[in-house]
Design a protein around this motif. Structure first.
Motif, mmCIF file in Angstrom:
data_model
loop_
_atom_site.group_PDB
_atom_site.id
_atom_site.type_symbol
_atom_site.label_atom_id
_atom_site.label_comp_id
_atom_site.label_asym_id
_atom_site.label_seq_id
_atom_site.Cartn_x
_atom_site.Cartn_y
_atom_site.Cartn_z
ATOM 1 N N PRO A 156 0.864 -1.167 -0.057
ATOM 2 C CA PRO A 156 -0.029 -0.079 -0.027
ATOM 3 C C PRO A 156 0.908 1.358 0.006
ATOM 4 O O PRO A 156 0.556 2.522 -0.795
ATOM 5 C CB PRO A 156 -0.904 0.025 1.293
ATOM 6 C CG PRO A 156 -0.838 -1.634 1.436
ATOM 7 C CD PRO A 156 0.384 -2.169 1.072
ATOM 8 N N ALA A 180 0.801 4.026 -3.072
ATOM 9 C CA ALA A 180 0.640 5.534 -2.658
ATOM 10 C C ALA A 180 1.830 6.423 -2.916
ATOM 11 O O ALA A 180 1.650 7.513 -3.834
ATOM 12 C CB ALA A 180 0.447 5.587 -1.288
ATOM 13 N N PHE A 184 -4.380 9.378 -0.565
ATOM 14 C CA PHE A 184 -2.949 8.490 -1.019
ATOM 15 C C PHE A 184 -1.861 9.639 -0.500
ATOM 16 O O PHE A 184 -0.746 8.829 -0.202
ATOM 17 C CB PHE A 184 -2.900 8.125 -2.474
ATOM 18 C CG PHE A 184 -3.896 7.125 -2.756
ATOM 19 C CD1 PHE A 184 -3.242 5.762 -3.141
ATOM 20 C CD2 PHE A 184 -4.962 7.344 -2.905
ATOM 21 C CE1 PHE A 184 -4.001 4.702 -3.760
ATOM 22 C CE2 PHE A 184 -5.886 6.283 -3.337
ATOM 23 C CZ PHE A 184 -5.335 4.964 -3.615
ATOM 24 N N HIS A 233 -9.421 5.133 -7.183
ATOM 25 C CA HIS A 233 -10.072 4.152 -6.853
ATOM 26 C C HIS A 233 -9.927 2.760 -7.573
ATOM 27 O O HIS A 233 -10.006 1.801 -6.843
ATOM 28 C CB HIS A 233 -11.478 4.479 -7.139
ATOM 29 C CG HIS A 233 -12.212 5.401 -6.275
ATOM 30 N ND1 HIS A 233 -12.045 7.001 -6.277
ATOM 31 C CD2 HIS A 233 -13.327 5.179 -5.246
ATOM 32 C CE1 HIS A 233 -12.699 7.206 -5.153
ATOM 33 N NE2 HIS A 233 -13.617 6.425 -4.769
ATOM 34 N N ALA A 251 -7.110 1.144 -5.553
ATOM 35 C CA ALA A 251 -7.840 0.605 -4.325
ATOM 36 C C ALA A 251 -8.582 -0.335 -4.372
ATOM 37 O O ALA A 251 -8.198 -1.396 -3.690
ATOM 38 C CB ALA A 251 -8.454 1.682 -3.539
ATOM 39 N N ASP A 290 -6.726 1.946 4.853
ATOM 40 C CA ASP A 290 -7.055 3.448 4.050
ATOM 41 C C ASP A 290 -7.664 3.057 2.811
ATOM 42 O O ASP A 290 -8.659 3.670 2.203
ATOM 43 C CB ASP A 290 -5.945 4.226 3.772
ATOM 44 C CG ASP A 290 -5.472 4.893 4.948
ATOM 45 O OD1 ASP A 290 -5.941 4.464 6.270
ATOM 46 O OD2 ASP A 290 -4.781 6.037 5.029
ATOM 47 N N PHE A 291 -6.962 1.984 2.245
ATOM 48 C CA PHE A 291 -7.672 1.467 0.873
ATOM 49 C C PHE A 291 -8.850 0.865 0.893
ATOM 50 O O PHE A 291 -9.651 0.908 -0.060
ATOM 51 C CB PHE A 291 -6.511 0.628 0.161
ATOM 52 C CG PHE A 291 -5.294 1.241 -0.156
ATOM 53 C CD1 PHE A 291 -4.794 1.600 -1.589
ATOM 54 C CD2 PHE A 291 -4.126 1.776 0.661
ATOM 55 C CE1 PHE A 291 -3.669 1.904 -2.001
ATOM 56 C CE2 PHE A 291 -3.029 2.267 0.338
ATOM 57 C CZ PHE A 291 -2.807 2.415 -0.863
#
Lengths: 313, 313
Positions: free
Chosen positions: A190, A194, A223, B191, B194, B222-223
């Motif tokens: 992740p 990001a 992000f 999006h 994610a 967060d995602f």
């Protein structure tokens, strides 16, 4: 019931300073010693009165401590361990907070032969850095993963587990390679994604950086928070956990190409099926107390009725 | 000063119901009419008393309205427009809230020849759906982008701009293709990524879904928020804005491979340089009021001193 009498924290950034604050709050009898390689950070930590003794060297900081926690970027673990090698109290437990464990454990074992080493990783943090960014409740309700060797001293593992429990964390044991694989997907990938997308967005020719920032509420802004995390810490993590990160990247890329192809061929069913499935995962994250239930992370302080009603979908 | 006397909202989900609430809060004299294709949603909206008249058909809802706002997924815009085609009041302004604009504008023009069409996109939302999820302050401080044709009626553009300003939004004009490119990077690509990573994480063999959820505080959680957004809405957006999304995906993939290669070859400098640059973008997002300044989106309600001090890095 206090598992350690004197704790030395090496590295006084977000995590180290949060540990110090949490110890003060939850284990008030414990003596706190600390060190940071940066003169500036040492001075700021002293000014914040986070710890009892801000030592001038790492060696001095660990003297007399029965628990030493290395809170430095994983690439600096080896040199931090070497710096304290001659000064550890007999029987001291040495731990760390690094986000990759197999490599760090090897570094610590090499630098500290014969020492009682119990690596640990509190899965908690924010995008901010430095001693001012820490807070006492950072670990509350979060998991702390211990990755002791198979032949590790069981009593030391228990004491370290008690310590993290006292700070409000939930403790889990795992072997180091599995930890590194799990964290590669829940944290490292992740972050890498990001960092990438924020970089991509700021490098476009036909969309300006100012437009990207202006319209970031469409999703991009989330992000940017993760991509604001400590650059040294993250550089070190990706290099230290290279194998697992590259493995997860491969899986992610495959899946992304799969979706890309679905978009290209107007295959709405593939998109809809995935998006329905991912919605369930969010529900589980909230149910298990790993995120707030409020819409948009509760970022709308003005929101009233919506905050409660917003859970229905 | 009230730009419209009667407003019809077609589609009573998160955005439509937020518009209704915001009109009630900010433009109390305005009559509100509404419709949703779902019997259940209509009944819930009536129960919430969001609007003055919940009509039984879209045609009935728009009768007498001088502003009609279509708040349906972009894939349903054409049929919603056809449904109201014979019932629009003379001079009524027709607008929408879709996240892709060129395709939607074409659909509306085709279905409503001769109507005054001013497409719009409020860049605001949460991961929740349905009439219960809306709230009156959703648009406050957010941008609303209008994408009128070159030959659009200037007075109608001004009235719609005044309307969104009254709801607390900041209004910007843009041509539709540029809007679609900007939103592809600030909203659609984030999006898509994610959704992808949440899918990837839940499909692994060596890491269980329960582990992924448990340790999601490392960044993954967060995602999951973004990946919990409305599946129909997002399926439609990716298909409607295919060209720009595929273009941005290409850039993102290139950049991701670049980082992947840096990790593989232990090129820490490339990682460090990017991570330093992305940190600055976050600072700009906050400075321009597009996100909260608090650490971790303010998700730590217990945090006290840290919340203020946390801005120093």
């Amino acid at each position: 019931m206090v598992p350690f009498a004197t704790i030395a924290v090496i590295g006084l950034g977000l995590i180290g300073s949060s540990i110090a604050r949490a110890v003060r709050a939850s284990l008030p009898g414990v003596a706190l010693r600390g060190f940071d390689a940066s003169d500036d950070v040492r001075a700021r930590a002293a000014g914040l009165d986070l710890i009892d003794v801000v030592a001038g060297t790492a060696a001095e900081a660990v003297s007399g401590a029965d628990l030493v926690i290395l809170c430095v970027p994983v690439g600096a673990m080896a040199s931090a361990a070497h710096a304290i090698a001659g000064s550890l109290a007999p029987g001291a437990v040495v731990s760390d907070v690094g986000s990759s464990k197999a490599g760090v454990a090897a570094s610590l074992r090499e630098a500290l032969p014969g020492a009682t080493i119990i690596p640990a990783h509190p899965v908690a943090g924010t995008e901010n850095s430095g001693p001012e960014a820490g807070f006492a409740t950072l670990f509350r309700g979060r998991w702390c993963i211990l990755t002791p060797d198979e032949d590790a001293d069981a009593a030391a593992v228990q004491r370290l587990s008690d310590f993290w429990s006292a700070l409000g964390a939930k403790v889990e044991l795992m072997d180091a390679p599995h930890h590194d694989l799990v964290l590669a997907v829940t944290s490292h990938l992740p972050h890498l994604i990001a960092f990438t997308i924020v970089g991509t967005a700021s490098d476009l020719e036909r969309v300006t950086e100012s437009e990207v920032i202006k319209y970031s509420a469409g999703g991009f802004r989330d992000f940017t928070r993760i991509a604001a995390s400590n650059p040294v810490m993250w550089r070190d993590i990706f290099l230290a956990n290279k194998g697992a990160v590259l493995q997860m990247l491969q899986r992610f890329s495959e899946d992304l190409f799969h979706l890309q192809r679905a978009i290209r061929h107007d295959d709405g069913d593939t998109l809809f099926d995935l998006f329905t499935r991912t919605r369930e995962i969010r529900r589980s994250v909230i149910e298990q107390g790993q995120d707030v239930a409020k819409a948009d992370f509760g970022r709308h302080p003005e929101e009233e009725a919506g905050a409660e009603a917003g859970t229905r979908r």
